[in-house]
Design a protein around this motif. Structure first.
Motif, PDB file in Angstrom:
ATOM      1  N   SER A  35       4.941  71.381   6.740  1.00 15.91           N
ATOM      2  CA  SER A  35       3.719  70.656   6.397  1.00 15.91           C
ATOM      3  C   SER A  35       3.176  71.080   5.034  1.00 15.91           C
ATOM      4  CB  SER A  35       2.645  70.897   7.464  1.00 15.91           C
ATOM      5  OG  SER A  35       2.197  72.251   7.429  1.00 15.91           O
ATOM      6  N   ASP A  36       3.779  72.105   4.439  1.00 14.91           N
ATOM      7  CA  ASP A  36       3.311  72.654   3.165  1.00 14.91           C
ATOM      8  C   ASP A  36       4.204  72.158   2.030  1.00 14.91           C
ATOM      9  OD1 ASP A  36       2.441  74.109   1.013  1.00 14.91           O
ATOM     10  OD2 ASP A  36       2.558  76.057   2.000  1.00 14.91           O
ATOM     11  N   PRO A  37       3.697  71.284   1.167  1.00  8.14           N
ATOM     12  CA  PRO A  37       4.530  70.768   0.077  1.00  8.14           C
ATOM     13  C   PRO A  37       5.126  71.866  -0.802  1.00  8.14           C
ATOM     14  CG  PRO A  37       2.493  69.507   0.250  1.00  8.14           C
ATOM     15  CD  PRO A  37       2.349  70.698   1.163  1.00  8.14           C
ATOM     16  N   ARG A  38       4.452  73.011  -0.874  1.00  5.35           N
ATOM     17  CA  ARG A  38       4.954  74.110  -1.709  1.00  5.35           C
ATOM     18  C   ARG A  38       6.209  74.745  -1.120  1.00  5.35           C
ATOM     19  NH1 ARG A  38      -0.578  77.375  -1.622  1.00  5.35           N
ATOM     20  NH2 ARG A  38      -0.170  76.854   0.560  1.00  5.35           N
ATOM     21  N   GLN A  39       6.453  74.525   0.174  1.00  6.27           N
ATOM     22  CA  GLN A  39       7.616  75.120   0.834  1.00  6.27           C
ATOM     23  C   GLN A  39       8.818  74.175   0.896  1.00  6.27           C
ATOM     24  OE1 GLN A  39       7.671  78.397   1.855  1.00  6.27           O
ATOM     25  NE2 GLN A  39       5.687  78.453   0.812  1.00  6.27           N
ATOM     26  N   VAL A  40       8.618  72.954   0.446  1.00  8.02           N
ATOM     27  CA  VAL A  40       9.725  71.994   0.453  1.00  8.02           C
ATOM     28  C   VAL A  40      10.850  72.519  -0.438  1.00  8.02           C
ATOM     29  CG1 VAL A  40      10.442  69.681  -0.250  1.00  8.02           C
ATOM     30  CG2 VAL A  40       8.276  69.999   0.945  1.00  8.02           C
ATOM     31  N   GLY A  41      12.060  72.491   0.077  1.00 12.01           N
ATOM     32  CA  GLY A  41      13.206  73.004  -0.664  1.00 12.01           C
ATOM     33  C   GLY A  41      13.550  74.444  -0.340  1.00 12.01           C
ATOM     34  N   ARG A  42      12.634  75.150   0.343  1.00  9.00           N
ATOM     35  CA  ARG A  42      12.914  76.515   0.761  1.00  9.00           C
ATOM     36  C   ARG A  42      13.737  76.491   2.041  1.00  9.00           C
ATOM     37  NH1 ARG A  42       8.783  80.525   3.852  1.00  9.00           N
ATOM     38  NH2 ARG A  42      10.140  82.340   3.975  1.00  9.00           N
ATOM     39  N   ALA A  43      14.640  77.443   2.189  1.00 11.17           N
ATOM     40  CA  ALA A  43      15.458  77.535   3.402  1.00 11.17           C
ATOM     41  C   ALA A  43      15.034  78.745   4.220  1.00 11.17           C
ATOM     42  CB  ALA A  43      16.931  77.645   3.047  1.00 11.17           C
ATOM     43  N   LEU A  44      14.948  78.574   5.521  1.00  8.01           N
ATOM     44  CA  LEU A  44      14.662  79.678   6.434  1.00  8.01           C
ATOM     45  C   LEU A  44      15.981  80.181   7.004  1.00  8.01           C
ATOM     46  CD1 LEU A  44      11.512  78.453   8.393  1.00  8.01           C
ATOM     47  CD2 LEU A  44      11.621  80.104   6.530  1.00  8.01           C
ATOM     48  N   GLY A  45      16.401  81.373   6.579  1.00  6.46           N
ATOM     49  CA  GLY A  45      17.660  81.922   7.056  1.00  6.46           C
ATOM     50  C   GLY A  45      18.815  81.008   6.702  1.00  6.46           C
ATOM     51  N   PRO A  46      19.682  80.725   7.669  1.00  5.93           N
ATOM     52  CA  PRO A  46      20.883  79.920   7.392  1.00  5.93           C
ATOM     53  C   PRO A  46      20.654  78.411   7.426  1.00  5.93           C
ATOM     54  CG  PRO A  46      20.909  80.656   9.662  1.00  5.93           C
ATOM     55  CD  PRO A  46      19.678  81.269   9.045  1.00  5.93           C
ATOM     56  N   THR A  47      19.412  77.986   7.658  1.00  4.76           N
ATOM     57  CA  THR A  47      19.162  76.548   7.786  1.00  4.76           C
ATOM     58  C   THR A  47      19.122  75.873   6.416  1.00  4.76           C
ATOM     59  OG1 THR A  47      16.753  76.776   7.702  1.00  4.76           O
ATOM     60  CG2 THR A  47      17.803  76.985   9.863  1.00  4.76           C
ATOM     61  N   PRO A  48      19.316  74.555   6.381  1.00  3.74           N
ATOM     62  CA  PRO A  48      19.226  73.820   5.112  1.00  3.74           C
ATOM     63  C   PRO A  48      17.793  73.861   4.556  1.00  3.74           C
ATOM     64  CG  PRO A  48      20.357  72.528   6.787  1.00  3.74           C
ATOM     65  CD  PRO A  48      19.735  73.686   7.490  1.00  3.74           C
ATOM     66  N   PRO A  49      17.609  73.526   3.294  1.00  2.00           N
ATOM     67  CA  PRO A  49      16.270  73.484   2.702  1.00  2.00           C
ATOM     68  C   PRO A  49      15.346  72.552   3.486  1.00  2.00           C
ATOM     69  CG  PRO A  49      17.928  73.355   0.987  1.00  2.00           C
ATOM     70  CD  PRO A  49      18.658  73.231   2.290  1.00  2.00           C
ATOM     71  N   MET A  50      14.098  72.969   3.585  1.00  4.60           N
ATOM     72  CA  MET A  50      13.133  72.196   4.366  1.00  4.60           C
ATOM     73  C   MET A  50      12.693  70.932   3.629  1.00  4.60           C
ATOM     74  SD  MET A  50      10.640  75.037   6.155  1.00  4.60           S
ATOM     75  CE  MET A  50      10.322  76.031   4.678  1.00  4.60           C
ATOM     76  N   LYS A  51      12.429  69.892   4.410  1.00  2.00           N
ATOM     77  CA  LYS A  51      11.850  68.658   3.906  1.00  2.00           C
ATOM     78  C   LYS A  51      10.394  68.571   4.375  1.00  2.00           C
ATOM     79  CE  LYS A  51      16.217  66.082   3.947  1.00  2.00           C
ATOM     80  NZ  LYS A  51      16.912  64.864   4.455  1.00  2.00           N
ATOM     81  N   LEU A  52       9.629  67.678   3.773  1.00  5.46           N
ATOM     82  CA  LEU A  52       8.230  67.501   4.137  1.00  5.46           C
ATOM     83  C   LEU A  52       8.124  66.777   5.481  1.00  5.46           C
ATOM     84  CD1 LEU A  52       5.416  68.069   2.879  1.00  5.46           C
ATOM     85  CD2 LEU A  52       5.451  65.722   2.025  1.00  5.46           C
ATOM     86  N   THR A  53       7.083  67.111   6.242  1.00  3.31           N
ATOM     87  CA  THR A  53       6.815  66.410   7.498  1.00  3.31           C
ATOM     88  C   THR A  53       6.256  65.017   7.213  1.00  3.31           C
ATOM     89  OG1 THR A  53       4.504  67.082   7.702  1.00  3.31           O
ATOM     90  CG2 THR A  53       6.163  68.619   8.541  1.00  3.31           C
ATOM     91  N   TRP A  54       5.826  64.348   8.259  1.00  6.43           N
ATOM     92  CA  TRP A  54       5.192  63.037   8.130  1.00  6.43           C
ATOM     93  C   TRP A  54       3.695  63.172   7.862  1.00  6.43           C
ATOM     94  CZ3 TRP A  54       9.193  64.508  11.109  1.00  6.43           C
ATOM     95  CH2 TRP A  54      10.382  63.782  10.991  1.00  6.43           C
ATOM     96  N   ILE A  55       3.217  64.395   7.666  1.00  6.75           N
ATOM     97  CA  ILE A  55       1.821  64.708   7.307  1.00  6.75           C
ATOM     98  C   ILE A  55       0.846  64.261   8.382  1.00  6.75           C
ATOM     99  CG2 ILE A  55       0.163  64.787   5.409  1.00  6.75           C
ATOM    100  CD1 ILE A  55       2.893  65.787   4.655  1.00  6.75           C
TER     101      ILE A  55
END
Length: 261
Positions: free
Chosen positions: A167-187
């Protein structure tokens, strides 16, 4: 007189039809304002819907505490009262979840109510008026989309394939551990949680933890095998103050992402 599960959903649908839907893409100047910061918007639709829902809840449950998002903005003490009163009986009300979406003409908004007893969500409702879809859950009795019971979620074992949103636009593109980069939610939690409960994604990472946002969806998710908790290892509780939240399609997904967060 107590409100049964179907009647509560009907209430939300009627309120939306009366005061929310007519304002969709038709808000006038002066019908939009901000609360604690410029991005925290409120509209006349939020205010009027909360009044109508709260009035019905208080009439049916005079001893229960009603925690509405807009009322809480005016009286921050309501949240503290909720956290103690929820040991008995309380309701959360989010009259227009996803207000920014609503203001900008997006159909991704919802009306949400959660019922809490003994510190646990026991019944919850999400009505998506522009999509015409309802999600309802009762603790131990399953979660439903309209008249179809939602099946238990299935998650692939390899975290490399997990679809994680934030839900945080600043975290978009960050990966948690082995997962792919995060995308934005539907807000909108009223959109995010149903998407998660139907398998559209595998987890959502939230920076906001207000009860009216998370009580409804957390029960829906739990009833299909998901889990919600924070990065300190605490399971989600409506009456607890969490530093953050991760809503996950399974306890395993939650554990892996919490450790990585």
């Amino acid at each position: 007189m107590a409100i049964d599960t179907q009647s509560m959903l009907t209430l939300l649908q009627e309120v939306a039809a009366e005061v929310i839907d007519p304002r969709f893409r038709a808000l006038e100047e002066g019908q939009i304002s901000s609360k604690s910061h410029p991005q925290d918007l409120v509209t006349v639709a939020d205010q009027e819907a909360e009044v109508l829902i709260t009035r019905a809840l208080r009439a049916a449950y005079p001893q229960a505490l009603v925690l509405g998002e807009e009322a809480s903005a005016q009286d921050p003490g309501l949240l503290a009262a909720f956290r103690s009163a929820a040991a008995d009986h309380a309701f959360t009300v989010d009259p227009v979840d996803g207000t920014r979406n609503f203001v900008h003409g997006s159909a991704d908004h919802a009306v949400m109510v959660g019922e809490v007893r003994g510190g646990l969500a026991v019944r919850t409702w999400i009505w998506q008026p522009q999509h015409g879809v309802a999600y309802v859950a009762e603790r131990g009795a399953g979660a439903w989309r309209d008249d179809r019971r939602l099946p238990q979620l299935e998650v692939e074992a390899d975290p490399v394939g997990w679809r994680v949103r934030t839900s945080d636009p600043r975290q978009v593109g960050r990966a948690l551990g082995p997962t792919p980069p995060m995308k934005l939610t539907w807000i909108s939690c009223g959109i995010d949680y149903p998407k998660l409960a139907e398998g559209v994604c595998d987890a959502v990472v939230y920076r906001g933890t207000r009860p009216w946002d998370h009580v409804p969806g957390s029960l829906i998710l739990a009833e299909v095998g998901g889990a919600v908790g924070d990065t300190r290892g605490h399971a989600y509780s409506p009456v607890r103050e969490h530093p953050d939240l991760i809503a996950a399609a399974s306890p395993t997904v939650l554990d892996v992402l919490s450790a990585a967060g």
